[in-house]
Design an enzyme around this catalytic site. Structure first.
Site, PDB file in Angstrom:
ATOM      1  N   ARG A   1       0.790  -1.227   0.000  1.00 17.75           N
ATOM      2  CA  ARG A   1       0.000   0.000   0.000  1.00 17.75           C
ATOM      3  C   ARG A   1       0.828   1.286   0.000  1.00 17.75           C
ATOM      4  O   ARG A   1       0.272   2.378   0.125  1.00 17.75           O
ATOM      5  CB  ARG A   1      -0.940   0.017   1.204  1.00 17.75           C
TER       6      ARG A   1
ATOM      7  N   GLU B   1      -5.890   2.422   6.768  1.00 17.56           N
ATOM      8  CA  GLU B   1      -5.987   3.884   6.877  1.00 17.56           C
ATOM      9  C   GLU B   1      -5.862   4.537   5.506  1.00 17.56           C
ATOM     10  O   GLU B   1      -4.976   4.192   4.728  1.00 17.56           O
ATOM     11  CB  GLU B   1      -4.874   4.383   7.804  1.00 17.56           C
TER      12      GLU B   1
END
Length: 537
Positions: free
Chosen positions: A317, A460
């Site tokens: 990510r 997140e």
């Protein structure tokens, strides 16, 4: 003369040949005669083909390179528009040759435009010659071609194409741009479903995978797959919905510098660049400039642009360059005024994707199946302490002032989904110790801060906070974090002439797209990804 002498031949020199040599000579003569006969037959066939009238002459072939010398009066139709309502109509289409299969006097091929495709058929008839069918069968895959044909309804759905109810019966075909016959990867291989069950059920019984490095090394080809085409149309929609949602709430778009004199957020994860006789840095975020715009009375601002992070993070990510969707707004009395708008913003994005990108979401899901994304309206909001409590109840121990680890984020995401039936939520009141120097402390609890993170599918996607807008207090917090005040002097000075209370945050466009679609790697949602191992193409 005896029989032996009668059955023997002699060489010109008078020497006699053995029986074996004689047999070899006879076989060689027979082989030469057959070769001559085959050549004569081929010559006759070629002559017959040449003499045969080509009824399709001028209706197929290679187009001259288009140099804008003329513009034919021809309307090209989009493949996605083909359905039974135009059955029997003759149309022109331009697309890529996806697959081709010749059989006897006919050739089936699939024409592709982005993530739409249609089956085409050219067959020998009064208007289509054998030579034309042969030419069509010889066109290399991925070539760009112009096709004229008649739309025909089919009795049985064509499962291999997006346009399942019709096919195109071809009358004319011209190659606009030829592809090299040898491709670095096959589009059909790069488009196969990536789950074991789908691989098992593959109609061709194949289990071929194109690995990520091969895809990225040949990104132009990989981006042609229907899935990639759909992903980046969804990503474009996220950006547009972000803009639309904020603009209807009075935000104005600004453009902030990417070459800055000091690290935006402190720390060492910045790219240093030479700047004439000195050095500068690539911006980690537009944070400081958004705040300065608020101090300049813009009230509500947003920006879309490149963000750079020199973190040696080789994860699914993280990127060293990504597209940041950042916003900042002044509020009246409480930063929750901003949280309310953030919740509304994401609901607008999620609803917009559902209504605008139905086909694209389905196209991605066929290759990368995922649970449909769930969200609530209004958006779920929990405090950090609530999240810690849920984790502890699930058997995970962590301190009150510890930041969430990646593993704990994922666990909490699953717990929230089970309890609240949502993949998206806001976690508020993070510990002050884990936030940047410009974060406003919580006035009711010195260990907490007026800051928040947003999560999608347990990861997140945004950090934000109320910013400190008083220069003296900001100076104290910078000193506490050990920041050289000279490097942020212009930032602190911007608050010396009065600044409204404000808050905001930054979102990674690629990460939002990845998590909304349930993909496993952010490189699938970055057009040309940059990470510690890759800086090309």
């Amino acid at each position: 003369m005896d029989n032996k002498e009668n059955n023997e031949s002699t060489q010109p020199s008078g020497d006699k040949l053995s029986k074996n040599a004689l047999k070899k000579q006879q076989k060689a003569a027979e082989k030469a005669a057959k070769k001559s006969e085959r050549a004569e037959t081929r010559g006759e066939q070629k002559t017959a083909e040449n003499e045969e009238e080509d009824v399709s002459k001028g209706l197929y072939g290679l187009l001259a390179m288009i140099q804008s010398t003329e513009s034919p009066d021809r309307k090209l139709v989009a493949i996605k528009q083909l359905d039974k309502s135009i059955d029997g109509q003759t149309i022109w289409i331009r697309g890529r040759l996806h697959t081709s299969r010749a059989k006897g006097k006919q050739c089936f091929f699939v024409l592709r435009q982005q993530h739409y495709s249609v089956q085409c058929l050219t067959a020998v008839s009064e208007k289509v010659s054998k030579l034309m069918v042969k030419f069509v069968a010889s066109v290399s895959k991925e070539s760009i071609i112009d096709v004229e044909g008649v739309v025909r309804s089919v009795d049985n759905p064509i499962e291999s194409c997006s346009q399942r109810d019709v096919e195109l019966h071809v009358n004319q075909l011209f190659v606009v741009s030829s592809s090299e016959p040898r491709l670095p990867l096959q589009i059909e291989d790069a488009s196969r479903p990536e789950t074991e069950s789908d691989a098992t059920n593959d109609s061709e019984g194949l289990n071929i995978r194109v690995n990520q490095d091969t895809r990225l090394d040949n990104r132009v080809i990989d981006l042609r797959t229907p899935t990639s085409q759909a992903i980046f149309r969804i990503e474009a929609a996220v950006g547009k919905l972000f803009r639309d949602s904020l603009e209807k709430r009075g935000f104005v778009e600004i453009h902030t510098p990417k070459i800055i004199p000091a690290a935006s957020e402190g720390g060492s994860n910045v790219f240093e660049v030479s700047y004439f006789k000195g050095n500068a840095y690539l911006a980690q975020s537009p944070q400081l400039y958004k705040q300065m715009a608020i101090a300049a009375d813009f009230q509500r601002v947003y920006t879309v642009g490149a963000v750079f992070r020199a973190e040696n993070s080789n994860t699914h990510r993280h990127l060293t360059e990504f597209v940041g969707l950042d916003f900042e707004m002044a509020f009246n009395y409480h930063y929750h005024e901003v949280l309310d708008i953030i919740g509304e913003l994401f609901v607008d994005i999620f609803k917009g994707l559902e209504s605008r990108c139905t086909d694209e979401i389905a196209a991605v899901g066929r290759q990368y199946p995922a649970e449909p994304f769930k969200f609530l309206e209004p958006t779920l909001r929990l405090e950090f302490a609530d999240g810690v409590r849920m984790l502890r109840e699930a058997g995970i121990e962590m301190g009150d002032e510890d930041d969430l680890t990646t593993a704990n984020e994922k666990v909490l995401g699953k717990l929230v989904r089970e309890k609240y039936k949502t993949d998206f939520y806001i976690l508020d009141k993070f510990p002050l110790a884990v936030r940047p120097f410009y974060t406003m402390p919580d006035p009711s609890n010195a260990k907490n801060s007026n800051s928040y993170d947003l999560f999608m599918r347990g990861e997140e996607i945004m950090s934000g906070a109320q910013r400190i807008h008083e220069p003296q207090f900001l100076t104290e917090r910078a000193n506490h974090h050990g920041i050289d005040l000279q490097t942020i002097k212009s930032y602190i000075d911007s608050f010396r002439y009065g600044c409204p209370p404000h808050a905001g945050g930054g979102i990674g466009l690629e990460r939002v797209t990845m998590l909304y679609l349930g993909l496993d790697n952010i490189r699938k949602t970055s057009l040309f990804p940059r990470d510690p191992q890759r800086i090309t193409p």
